[in-house]
Design a protein around this motif. Sequence first.
Motif, short mmCIF file in Angstrom:
data_model
loop_
_atom_site.label_atom_id
_atom_site.label_comp_id
_atom_site.label_asym_id
_atom_site.label_seq_id
_atom_site.Cartn_x
_atom_site.Cartn_y
_atom_site.Cartn_z
N CYS A 148 10.32 -44.73 5.70
CA CYS A 148 10.67 -44.42 7.09
C CYS A 148 9.57 -44.85 8.05
O CYS A 148 9.85 -45.34 9.16
N ALA A 149 8.33 -44.65 7.64
CA ALA A 149 7.22 -45.09 8.48
C ALA A 149 7.28 -46.59 8.71
O ALA A 149 7.08 -47.07 9.84
N GLN A 150 7.58 -47.35 7.66
CA GLN A 150 7.64 -48.80 7.81
C GLN A 150 8.80 -49.22 8.71
O GLN A 150 8.69 -50.18 9.48
N GLN A 151 9.90 -48.48 8.66
CA GLN A 151 11.02 -48.77 9.56
C GLN A 151 10.59 -48.63 11.01
O GLN A 151 10.94 -49.46 11.86
N LEU A 152 9.83 -47.58 11.30
CA LEU A 152 9.37 -47.38 12.67
C LEU A 152 8.36 -48.44 13.08
O LEU A 152 8.38 -48.91 14.23
N ILE A 153 7.50 -48.82 12.17
CA ILE A 153 6.52 -49.87 12.45
C ILE A 153 7.24 -51.18 12.75
O ILE A 153 6.94 -51.86 13.74
N ASP A 154 8.20 -51.53 11.91
CA ASP A 154 8.93 -52.79 12.09
C ASP A 154 9.74 -52.79 13.39
O ASP A 154 9.95 -53.85 14.00
N ALA A 177 -0.91 -47.84 11.80
CA ALA A 177 -0.24 -48.77 12.71
C ALA A 177 -0.44 -48.40 14.17
O ALA A 177 0.11 -49.05 15.07
N GLY A 178 -1.21 -47.33 14.43
CA GLY A 178 -1.45 -46.91 15.80
C GLY A 178 -0.26 -46.23 16.45
O GLY A 178 -0.08 -46.32 17.67
N ILE A 179 0.53 -45.53 15.66
CA ILE A 179 1.72 -44.84 16.17
C ILE A 179 1.44 -43.34 16.24
O ILE A 179 1.02 -42.74 15.24
N ILE A 180 1.66 -42.75 17.39
CA ILE A 180 1.48 -41.32 17.56
C ILE A 180 2.47 -40.58 16.66
O ILE A 180 3.65 -40.90 16.62
N SER A 181 1.98 -39.57 15.94
CA SER A 181 2.84 -38.77 15.07
C SER A 181 2.74 -37.31 15.49
O SER A 181 1.64 -36.75 15.57
N MET A 182 3.90 -36.69 15.75
CA MET A 182 3.94 -35.29 16.17
C MET A 182 4.80 -34.51 15.19
O MET A 182 5.95 -34.89 14.94
N SER A 183 4.26 -33.44 14.61
CA SER A 183 5.04 -32.63 13.67
C SER A 183 4.37 -31.28 13.51
O SER A 183 3.35 -30.98 14.14
N ASN A 184 4.95 -30.47 12.62
CA ASN A 184 4.31 -29.21 12.24
C ASN A 184 3.01 -29.51 11.51
O ASN A 184 2.90 -30.51 10.80
#
Length: 466
Positions: A148-154, A177-184
């Motif tokens: 799923c992370a790679q899908q978002l990167i692509d 990949a420099g993507i902000i991640s927000m979660s619990n």
Amino acid sequence: MTSEPKNEISGRGPISRRRFLELAGTSGAAIGLAGGLGGLLAACGGEETTTTTAAAATTTTAAAGATTTTGAQTTTSVVSGQTKTMKIGCTMPFSGNFGFYGLALRPYVEAMVAMLNEAGGVPVGNDAYKIEMLFPDDGADPKRGPICAQQLIDAGAVANIGNFTQYQPFTFALNQAGIISMSNMSNSIDLALDKYFIATTGYTGTFCSYLAAKIYNSKKVAIYCYDWLGPDYEKTMGLMKSGHGGGYPTDFSTGKVDLQLAIQVSGNQDFSGTLSKFHDEGVDTIFCEFGPGDYALAIKQAADQGYDFNWYTAGSMTDLKEFISIGGKDNVQNAMANCPVPWLFKEIAVLPELQDMAKKITDGMEGPTGLPWNQQYLGAFQYGCGHLQILLDLMKQAGSIDPDAIMEKAIGGTVEAFTGKLSMGGQNFWNVGDRPVIMGTNIMFIKVAGDVYEYAGEIAQPAEFA
């Protein structure tokens, strides 16, 4: 029956009523979530939809200039007043044993995004950004996190919100990949490595318990959770008994309220033995960290045995009618869930414009769900929509969608959320060092009152105890 194919990004697909009941805990499937999205599926059907996304690079041109996006890194020429598009992921299980969580949350996120886009987009710096949401389906399967992370990167996503079943591998891949991640927040998250991570929820179970004990005037509370949640709740219980390391509050540390922990084997829906033990030991209040179906079923089994406990959960619920049908209307009265309703806060101030937006979202969902707001899924304002509002506030403060600029505002920062003004903290027991990025949460309990939800109480969680 043959299931319809699901698009890897959209995660959409129909679910039968029978399958919903299985997932909700009435046909042997054990569902549970600590401090996360507890809820019953609101819609048991629908048509297959797909979301089309571009490959690794996306280029948007306008009369005033051009913007090129690769992965999460954005380079912008000298422009002013452009309307651009940014892609934001909401990675959730849309299939598998936890699929109903994602399916319940998604329509509310989509409604919020539609409102923002129709208003011309979100102002960030000199530009306005329309939002394109991506919905990767992790199926609550750890092996799907990096996929799923790679899908978002692509796809060129700039951030991900709403995730609650994938932690360090997923978060680390986005971070690289420099993507902000927000979660619990999770014990597996490495704040030293994940410099683009923001925890929108820390230990909510502790402050939910302080609030529940106050509302019920509890004397003896039992935490009742599945075995796989046991280690987390052993830590939770320790925090409560120590008053968060000698800090705030002291109800459980001074012995004013007694506390114990009981573990249920996952998949075993016979709660009668433990409930009898609670009754014999004088427990008056149960903190039930099961999935929503088993939460209702436990209430029913207690009532069938003649036991009258107070009940609460740190999660949220969606389809109140199903909850009542499983637990029995008389039995589930006053049972509480953590579902903040922005316009119902009495002590905590929420911006009027956010209250209005929340009302418009729930009003808009009345047609598709057939439910008034006080029977709908209300956890969206804590989670998916709540996460998105926090992210957009930080982008506005930064004047940029650049991850480093966003994190500069996030570390130790403050935002306006659907649950009021919130600050980043976590210093007391998460070892955040000089990177307080764990957000304190303003908690609201709603209770079952007849066949609707009503306000039950609220409490603010100080940032340092998040």
